[in-house]
Design an enzyme around this catalytic site. Sequence first.
Site, short mmCIF file in Angstrom:
data_model
loop_
_atom_site.label_atom_id
_atom_site.label_comp_id
_atom_site.label_asym_id
_atom_site.label_seq_id
_atom_site.Cartn_x
_atom_site.Cartn_y
_atom_site.Cartn_z
N GLY A 32 0.80 -1.23 0.00
CA GLY A 32 0.00 0.00 0.00
C GLY A 32 0.84 1.27 0.00
N ASN A 59 7.10 -2.46 11.09
CA ASN A 59 6.70 -2.06 9.72
C ASN A 59 7.74 -1.15 9.06
OD1 ASN A 59 3.30 -1.48 10.87
ND2 ASN A 59 4.19 -3.33 10.03
N LEU A 60 8.61 -0.54 9.88
CA LEU A 60 9.45 0.54 9.36
C LEU A 60 10.47 0.08 8.32
CD1 LEU A 60 10.11 2.60 12.62
CD2 LEU A 60 8.27 2.83 10.96
N LYS A 75 -2.12 4.29 10.27
CA LYS A 75 -1.37 4.11 9.02
C LYS A 75 -1.91 4.99 7.90
CE LYS A 75 0.53 -0.49 9.20
NZ LYS A 75 0.49 -1.84 8.65
N ALA A 123 -10.20 -12.60 3.96
CA ALA A 123 -11.56 -12.13 4.29
C ALA A 123 -11.79 -10.72 3.77
CB ALA A 123 -11.76 -12.19 5.80
N ARG A 125 -10.08 -9.20 1.40
CA ARG A 125 -10.00 -9.23 -0.07
C ARG A 125 -11.32 -9.66 -0.66
NH1 ARG A 125 -4.25 -11.50 0.47
NH2 ARG A 125 -3.04 -9.97 -0.69
N CYS A 176 -2.22 -38.65 13.05
CA CYS A 176 -1.29 -39.77 13.21
C CYS A 176 0.11 -39.42 12.68
CB CYS A 176 -1.83 -41.04 12.55
SG CYS A 176 -2.01 -40.87 10.79
N CYS A 427 -19.05 -19.51 -10.19
CA CYS A 427 -18.60 -18.67 -9.07
C CYS A 427 -19.81 -18.04 -8.38
CB CYS A 427 -17.67 -17.57 -9.58
SG CYS A 427 -17.22 -16.41 -8.30
N1 LIG Z 1 -10.17 -5.30 6.92
C1 LIG Z 1 -9.22 -4.38 6.73
N2 LIG Z 1 -9.56 -3.08 6.61
C2 LIG Z 1 -8.61 -2.14 6.43
N3 LIG Z 1 -7.29 -2.41 6.36
C3 LIG Z 1 -6.89 -3.69 6.48
C4 LIG Z 1 -7.85 -4.73 6.67
N4 LIG Z 1 -7.16 -5.90 6.76
C5 LIG Z 1 -5.86 -5.59 6.64
N5 LIG Z 1 -5.68 -4.28 6.47
C6 LIG Z 1 -4.40 -3.57 6.29
O1 LIG Z 1 -3.74 -4.05 5.15
C7 LIG Z 1 -2.34 -3.82 5.30
C8 LIG Z 1 -1.57 -5.00 4.75
O2 LIG Z 1 -0.23 -4.68 4.74
P1 LIG Z 1 0.96 -5.72 4.99
O3 LIG Z 1 0.68 -6.96 4.21
O4 LIG Z 1 2.24 -5.04 4.72
O5 LIG Z 1 0.79 -6.11 6.50
P2 LIG Z 1 1.27 -5.37 7.84
O6 LIG Z 1 0.23 -5.70 8.87
O7 LIG Z 1 1.56 -3.94 7.60
O8 LIG Z 1 2.63 -6.10 8.15
P3 LIG Z 1 2.93 -7.41 9.05
O9 LIG Z 1 1.71 -8.27 8.89
O10 LIG Z 1 4.13 -8.00 8.41
O11 LIG Z 1 3.13 -6.89 10.43
C9 LIG Z 1 -2.08 -3.57 6.77
O12 LIG Z 1 -1.67 -2.25 6.97
C10 LIG Z 1 -3.43 -3.85 7.42
O13 LIG Z 1 -3.69 -3.02 8.53
ZN LIG Z 2 -16.07 -14.94 -9.56
#
Ligand SMILES: Nc1ncnc2c1ncn2[C@@H]1O[C@H](COP(=O)(O)OP(=O)(O)OP(=O)(O)O)[C@@H](O)[C@H]1O
Ligand SMILES: [Zn+2]
Length: 619
Positions: A32, A59-60, A75, A123, A125, A176, A427
């Site tokens: 992002g 995250n940094l 964020k 979920a 996505r 098992c 689907c």
């Molecule tokens: N349901 C949601 N609504 C809004 N933002 C979401 C949702 N689920 C995940 N996110 C955001 O999507 C981003 C995914 O980024 P990334 O894959 O880099 O994971 P991260 O949480 O920043 O890192 P890490 O999991 O390695 O600590 C995150 O900032 C997370 O907060």
């Molecule tokens: Zn579909």
Amino acid sequence: MRDYSVRQIIGDGQFTRLRDMKVLLVGAGGIGCELLKNLVQMGFGEVHVVDLDTIEISNLNRQFLFRQRDVKRAKAATAVAAVGYFSSGRLVAHQGNITDATVFPLAWFRGFAAVFNALDNVAARRHVNRMAQFASIPLLESGTAGFDGQVQPIVPGKTECFDCTAKETPRTYPVCTIRSTPSQPVHCVIWAKNFLFQQLFGEPAEPPATEDLGTDDPAEIARIRQESGELAQLQEWARTGDTARVRAVIEKLFVVDIQKLAAIESLWHTRPQPEALEGFELGVPSNAADASALWGIQEHLNRFAASLRRLMERMPREGSIEFDKDDADALEFVATAANIRAHIFHIKMLSVFDIKQIAGNIIPAIVTTNAIIAGLSALVSLRVLNLLRVMPNDPLNLPMAFTSMASKISSNRYLAAPRLSPPNPNCSVCAHYQRCALTVGAVRCKTLTLGELIEAVQEKYGFSNEVSVVDTSTNRLLADFDFDDLNGNTLEKLELRTGSILTVSDDVPSEEDNTVRKPIEFYLELSDSATGFELIELPHIRVIDKETASNSDSVEADGKTAEVDLDLVDASGAIVIQDEEDSQPDAAKRKHSRDSESDDSTSKRARLDADSAEILILD
Ligand SMILES: Nc1ncnc2c1ncn2[C@@H]1O[C@H](COP(=O)(O)OP(=O)(O)OP(=O)(O)O)[C@@H](O)[C@H]1O
Ligand SMILES: [Zn+2]
């Protein structure tokens, strides 16, 4: 001029269109942050960013819009502030969960020209995918796992959606294999973490049912059951912090239990027999603890005993201990237990570092992969939004981009761009239903009954008198051909609200034209502004005959109600649907046959898309 490159690529006319576009970015993490920078530099007129989380120190290293001073800040707002100084468009940050329909309803999604997903879980996505289908806006789906990454453009109605192919569920192993016949390092790690650690220090868990043990061998079943019973003694020692029993615990786990197992001859015809650690000695752990080195068995035993003692000492204070890869005692216990077991079963031992990756389900995030994927997502969006005039009439020719170094799609190229597939006719999200929004005045919702709604739908779309109505968002059956108990209840009483998804389906041919209607999904929107005293205004959609809509004869008209098990009624009186695989969409349960080329890319994609938190890397 900053816009120069983009103008060169797409032309001044198209650039003016781009300047007018409002796009949504969901997720301000690894992908992002990169993507936000790209979208701002491309010059989109308005970019909204949604993220539910705050910044962690971890995250940094890759989320480059964040600095040390930002830790614990939201964020979305921080990312927007960081790119604000070079943005010429409007930027809007939202801290919230994208699945929350009260904050992000369908009407809100409709305002965007495209959505970019930069999420880390299936979920969320899936939710955005469904909203994009309802709103009929293109979605740029992306994800990375280590060196692998992928961008999937999804154009509703034209290309396959996120749910058109089954997504991999977390890998599971038969009991098992874990308890009796491990053959890979990962089996030993799972035994140490999910079984041994959990048994000794975790909250007590139910023993598995016999049919879940994954074996029919009576001797082995009896042994697993007896072993579980004997564990009660060990749990008692752990719970009370009886550190005098450390040696006895080791004796039981790595000598007595192994001897019993080795005695079941039927298990060892095709596998090497395990060797108990008879006559083991315990010493003092060495000081040099290089976590990435391979230790010898004696060092493992010494360290296992030491970490077991420390965890036992903690138990009376803490009551129970949950496994956490960052808890040094827990990690050392699991790593050493796994390696001692591996040694006994003649399996390769691993370094503590490797075991930490497996036990913590970690795939390292690679910042370069994120940057490549974010770049591809931004580039592909030019095609999706018709800003590049390249074969505009062939939506399936949009490039779906994969990095291929690790996924071995092609040994010669790093990037692969297979053709997109059309929607999968089975689907449940993009093809099986027709979908539209249903707006009801917030006041009308208090008086409108389910029965009235059903009648209106029947009249408008030519459904028979035997429709079934399922609240898909909560998996409740509200009405059926022999269940009309709730028809007199109002929508409000049935707890239907903005974001509820009602699936109306029918198996009986319509009287109008003797064809069976394709089911419709309504996204319910309660609107304060919608007034009027008419019943409700049902949207005009062309209701397609089920047979013409789907060319598959193996699909039932109504995948959901076909699997209903009517034995649970909730507080509102609705029947809770006991769907065996609740979390899987219908599409995931059905085999989807394709040509071999796309088969290959599909299975790769399924692997990449799996919720990163759930993936277990095996080799
Ligand atoms: N349901 C949601 N609504 C809004 N933002 C979401 C949702 N689920 C995940 N996110 C955001 O999507 C981003 C995914 O980024 P990334 O894959 O880099 O994971 P991260 O949480 O920043 O890192 P890490 O999991 O390695 O600590 C995150 O900032 C997370 O907060
Ligand atoms: Zn579909």
